[in-house]
Design a protein around this motif. Structure first.
Motif, PDB file in Angstrom:
ATOM      1  N   THR A  88       0.830  -1.208   0.000  1.00 30.06           N
ATOM      2  CA  THR A  88       0.000   0.000   0.000  1.00 30.06           C
ATOM      3  C   THR A  88       0.862   1.255   0.000  1.00 30.06           C
ATOM      4  OG1 THR A  88      -1.910  -1.042   1.042  1.00 30.06           O
ATOM      5  CG2 THR A  88      -1.662   1.326   1.362  1.00 30.06           C
ATOM      6  N   LYS A  89       1.893   1.294   0.822  1.00 32.23           N
ATOM      7  CA  LYS A  89       2.786   2.460   0.855  1.00 32.23           C
ATOM      8  C   LYS A  89       3.472   2.664  -0.491  1.00 32.23           C
ATOM      9  CE  LYS A  89       3.660   2.465   5.840  1.00 32.23           C
ATOM     10  NZ  LYS A  89       4.665   2.270   6.930  1.00 32.23           N
ATOM     11  N   HIS A  90       3.821   1.576  -1.150  1.00 32.61           N
ATOM     12  CA  HIS A  90       4.445   1.664  -2.469  1.00 32.61           C
ATOM     13  C   HIS A  90       3.463   2.255  -3.476  1.00 32.61           C
ATOM     14  CE1 HIS A  90       7.422   0.315  -5.526  1.00 32.61           C
ATOM     15  NE2 HIS A  90       6.340   0.217  -6.293  1.00 32.61           N
ATOM     16  N   ARG A  91       2.218   1.820  -3.413  1.00 39.02           N
ATOM     17  CA  ARG A  91       1.206   2.335  -4.342  1.00 39.02           C
ATOM     18  C   ARG A  91       0.919   3.813  -4.081  1.00 39.02           C
ATOM     19  NH1 ARG A  91      -3.964  -0.874  -4.055  1.00 39.02           N
ATOM     20  NH2 ARG A  91      -3.432  -1.123  -1.866  1.00 39.02           N
ATOM     21  N   LEU A  92       0.877   4.200  -2.821  1.00 40.81           N
ATOM     22  CA  LEU A  92       0.649   5.611  -2.490  1.00 40.81           C
ATOM     23  C   LEU A  92       1.796   6.477  -3.015  1.00 40.81           C
ATOM     24  CD1 LEU A  92      -0.727   5.331   1.161  1.00 40.81           C
ATOM     25  CD2 LEU A  92      -2.018   5.875  -0.910  1.00 40.81           C
ATOM     26  N   ALA A  93       3.000   5.972  -2.888  1.00 39.14           N
ATOM     27  CA  ALA A  93       4.159   6.717  -3.402  1.00 39.14           C
ATOM     28  C   ALA A  93       4.073   6.861  -4.922  1.00 39.14           C
ATOM     29  CB  ALA A  93       5.449   6.016  -3.003  1.00 39.14           C
ATOM     30  N   TYR A  94       3.613   5.818  -5.578  1.00 39.24           N
ATOM     31  CA  TYR A  94       3.457   5.851  -7.036  1.00 39.24           C
ATOM     32  C   TYR A  94       2.448   6.924  -7.447  1.00 39.24           C
ATOM     33  CZ  TYR A  94       2.150   4.237 -11.741  1.00 39.24           C
ATOM     34  OH  TYR A  94       1.864   4.166 -13.095  1.00 39.24           O
ATOM     35  N   CYS A  95       1.411   7.111  -6.639  1.00 41.37           N
ATOM     36  CA  CYS A  95       0.367   8.099  -6.948  1.00 41.37           C
ATOM     37  C   CYS A  95       0.808   9.529  -6.644  1.00 41.37           C
ATOM     38  CB  CYS A  95      -0.905   7.786  -6.166  1.00 41.37           C
ATOM     39  SG  CYS A  95      -1.699   6.239  -6.671  1.00 41.37           S
ATOM     40  N   GLY A  96       1.815   9.695  -5.807  1.00 37.39           N
ATOM     41  CA  GLY A  96       2.320  11.027  -5.501  1.00 37.39           C
ATOM     42  C   GLY A  96       1.302  11.887  -4.775  1.00 37.39           C
ATOM     43  N   LYS A  97       1.162  13.133  -5.209  1.00 35.71           N
ATOM     44  CA  LYS A  97       0.278  14.087  -4.531  1.00 35.71           C
ATOM     45  C   LYS A  97      -1.140  14.093  -5.090  1.00 35.71           C
ATOM     46  CE  LYS A  97       4.060  17.165  -3.207  1.00 35.71           C
ATOM     47  NZ  LYS A  97       4.605  18.560  -3.286  1.00 35.71           N
ATOM     48  N   ARG A  98      -1.447  13.163  -5.951  1.00 39.71           N
ATOM     49  CA  ARG A  98      -2.792  13.096  -6.528  1.00 39.71           C
ATOM     50  C   ARG A  98      -3.844  12.810  -5.454  1.00 39.71           C
ATOM     51  NH1 ARG A  98       0.865  10.946  -9.932  1.00 39.71           N
ATOM     52  NH2 ARG A  98       0.702  11.380 -12.180  1.00 39.71           N
ATOM     53  N   ASN A  99      -5.070  13.234  -5.716  1.00 40.88           N
ATOM     54  CA  ASN A  99      -6.185  12.762  -4.907  1.00 40.88           C
ATOM     55  C   ASN A  99      -6.416  11.304  -5.283  1.00 40.88           C
ATOM     56  OD1 ASN A  99      -8.345  12.605  -3.171  1.00 40.88           O
ATOM     57  ND2 ASN A  99      -9.758  13.733  -4.492  1.00 40.88           N
ATOM     58  N   ILE A 100      -6.423  10.423  -4.304  1.00 38.05           N
ATOM     59  CA  ILE A 100      -6.541   8.987  -4.554  1.00 38.05           C
ATOM     60  C   ILE A 100      -7.859   8.488  -3.985  1.00 38.05           C
ATOM     61  CG2 ILE A 100      -5.408   6.741  -4.338  1.00 38.05           C
ATOM     62  CD1 ILE A 100      -2.888   8.316  -3.402  1.00 38.05           C
ATOM     63  N   GLY A 101      -8.581   7.716  -4.783  1.00 35.48           N
ATOM     64  CA  GLY A 101      -9.809   7.101  -4.316  1.00 35.48           C
ATOM     65  C   GLY A 101      -9.659   5.603  -4.138  1.00 35.48           C
ATOM     66  N   ILE A 102     -10.476   5.043  -3.251  1.00 38.46           N
ATOM     67  CA  ILE A 102     -10.575   3.599  -3.101  1.00 38.46           C
ATOM     68  C   ILE A 102     -12.015   3.234  -2.763  1.00 38.46           C
ATOM     69  CG2 ILE A 102      -8.200   3.208  -2.307  1.00 38.46           C
ATOM     70  CD1 ILE A 102      -9.358   2.871   0.552  1.00 38.46           C
ATOM     71  N   ASP A 103     -12.365   1.984  -3.001  1.00 40.61           N
ATOM     72  CA  ASP A 103     -13.580   1.391  -2.451  1.00 40.61           C
ATOM     73  C   ASP A 103     -13.126   0.363  -1.429  1.00 40.61           C
ATOM     74  OD1 ASP A 103     -16.071   2.429  -3.480  1.00 40.61           O
ATOM     75  OD2 ASP A 103     -15.370   1.832  -5.459  1.00 40.61           O
ATOM     76  N   GLY A 104     -13.130   0.764  -0.167  1.00 37.45           N
ATOM     77  CA  GLY A 104     -12.613  -0.089   0.894  1.00 37.45           C
ATOM     78  C   GLY A 104     -13.684  -0.968   1.506  1.00 37.45           C
ATOM     79  N   VAL A 105     -13.328  -2.211   1.807  1.00 38.03           N
ATOM     80  CA  VAL A 105     -14.278  -3.075   2.506  1.00 38.03           C
ATOM     81  C   VAL A 105     -14.571  -2.462   3.872  1.00 38.03           C
ATOM     82  CG1 VAL A 105     -13.628  -5.164   1.266  1.00 38.03           C
ATOM     83  CG2 VAL A 105     -12.401  -4.552   3.335  1.00 38.03           C
ATOM     84  N   LEU A 106     -15.797  -2.576   4.304  1.00 36.81           N
ATOM     85  CA  LEU A 106     -16.255  -1.827   5.469  1.00 36.81           C
ATOM     86  C   LEU A 106     -15.473  -2.156   6.740  1.00 36.81           C
ATOM     87  CD1 LEU A 106     -20.128  -1.882   4.892  1.00 36.81           C
ATOM     88  CD2 LEU A 106     -18.429  -0.214   4.116  1.00 36.81           C
ATOM     89  N   GLU A 107     -15.080  -3.401   6.890  1.00 37.95           N
ATOM     90  CA  GLU A 107     -14.384  -3.783   8.118  1.00 37.95           C
ATOM     91  C   GLU A 107     -12.964  -3.228   8.205  1.00 37.95           C
ATOM     92  OE1 GLU A 107     -14.495  -7.629   5.534  1.00 37.95           O
ATOM     93  OE2 GLU A 107     -15.756  -5.875   5.923  1.00 37.95           O
ATOM     94  N   ASN A 108     -12.460  -2.695   7.084  1.00 39.24           N
ATOM     95  CA  ASN A 108     -11.092  -2.170   7.081  1.00 39.24           C
ATOM     96  C   ASN A 108     -11.017  -0.650   6.977  1.00 39.24           C
ATOM     97  OD1 ASN A 108     -10.005  -4.719   7.286  1.00 39.24           O
ATOM     98  ND2 ASN A 108      -9.680  -4.955   5.082  1.00 39.24           N
TER      99      ASN A 108
END
Length: 279
Positions: A88-108
């Protein structure tokens, strides 16, 4: 002890991720591996340990301002070891300063909040068996001549340009894409794709509930009796009304979350999102 390696996914490895999604019960589309990859060939990653893939995830960068993360799965035998967080940290770094969206499972949701995501609303998965409907004369198949107009319409409802992805999505094998055109203008469009079980509709974007109803009805005509699925954003009350009016039932839900705020798009025109994986 072997070191965890995180690297860009090779094209054939996306089929592994889609198979994991099938095992998880996510019911992927039959052409998802090919179509997802077109969205951002550099945006799919694996975490590897001693040559074995232990986690997968995507981070599709649509433009310089917006990205969407999804397809996040850690192999069951490797959960709770920190591999998923590293990915996850690697993916966030790849996205940089962009606004990032996800559809997260409710329990997480709380876990995602720890890495900067904030919840805004739920996307609810509705499904039923397809039924017969009257089809309006304004419904048209999306053909090559319609693609540019449909892509232009899509920009009202999605936070970024996604022309390359949409060209494949609209013309996919085993898929069906419809639009409503009135007075020469696109008033809505929808795509249906065949999945491991049944069919998913997404996106379903429309100027009004009436147009969305026409599109959803037309997408059922040739699959009567088959399972049809629609992922509905609860921040559009008319979309929820549409699904309930179609006698669909909620079977699953995710939390739509963003890193830098809710995008300024036509939420009232979104009756069904495209996918949980790509936004």
């Amino acid at each position: 002890m072997s070191e965890l390696i995180i690297r860009t996914m090779l094209p054939h490895e996306l089929k592994v991720a889609i198979e994991w999604a099938r095992i998880e019960g996510w019911n992927p589309g039959l052409e998802d591996a090919t179509l997802f990859y077109q969205a951002d060939p550099e945006g799919f990653f694996v975490a590897e340990l001693a040559g074995d893939i232990v986690a997968v995830g995507s981070a599709v960068r649509y433009d310089t301002h917006f990205a969407f993360c999804g397809l996040y799965i850690v192999a069951p035998e490797h959960r709770g070891k920190g591999y998923g967080l590293a990915l996850t940290k690697h993916r966030l770094a790849y996205c940089g300063k962009r606004n990032i969206g996800i559809d997260g499972v409710l329990e997480n949701v709380e876990i995602y909040q720890r890495v900067g995501y904030q919840p805004y609303y739920q996307n609810k998965r509705f499904q039923k068996c397809a039924t017969a409907h009257d089809v309006s004369s304004t419904i048209q198949d999306v053909t090559v001549q319609h693609i540019d107009a449909v892509i232009a319409y899509d920009k009202q409802c999605f936070p970024a340009k996604r022309d390359m992805f949409l060209k494949g999505w609209l013309q996919q094998k085993n898929g069906k894409a419809l639009c409503v055109i009135e007075n020469g203008q696109v008033r809505g469009y929808a795509v249906r794709r065949q999945c491991v079980e049944g069919y998913k509709v997404g996106p379903l974007f429309a100027d009004s509930k009436a147009v969305a109803t026409q599109l959803l009805g037309a997408l059922q005509q040739d699959i009567i009796g088959e399972i049809i699925i629609l992922d509905v954003p609860e921040n559009n009350p008319l979309a929820i009304e549409l699904a309930i009016g179609e006698h669909m039932e909620v079977v699953f839900a995710t939390s739509r979350m963003y890193q830098h705020g809710l995008p300024d798009i036509a939420h009232h025109k979104i009756y069904g999102i495209t996918t949980f994986e790509l936004g």
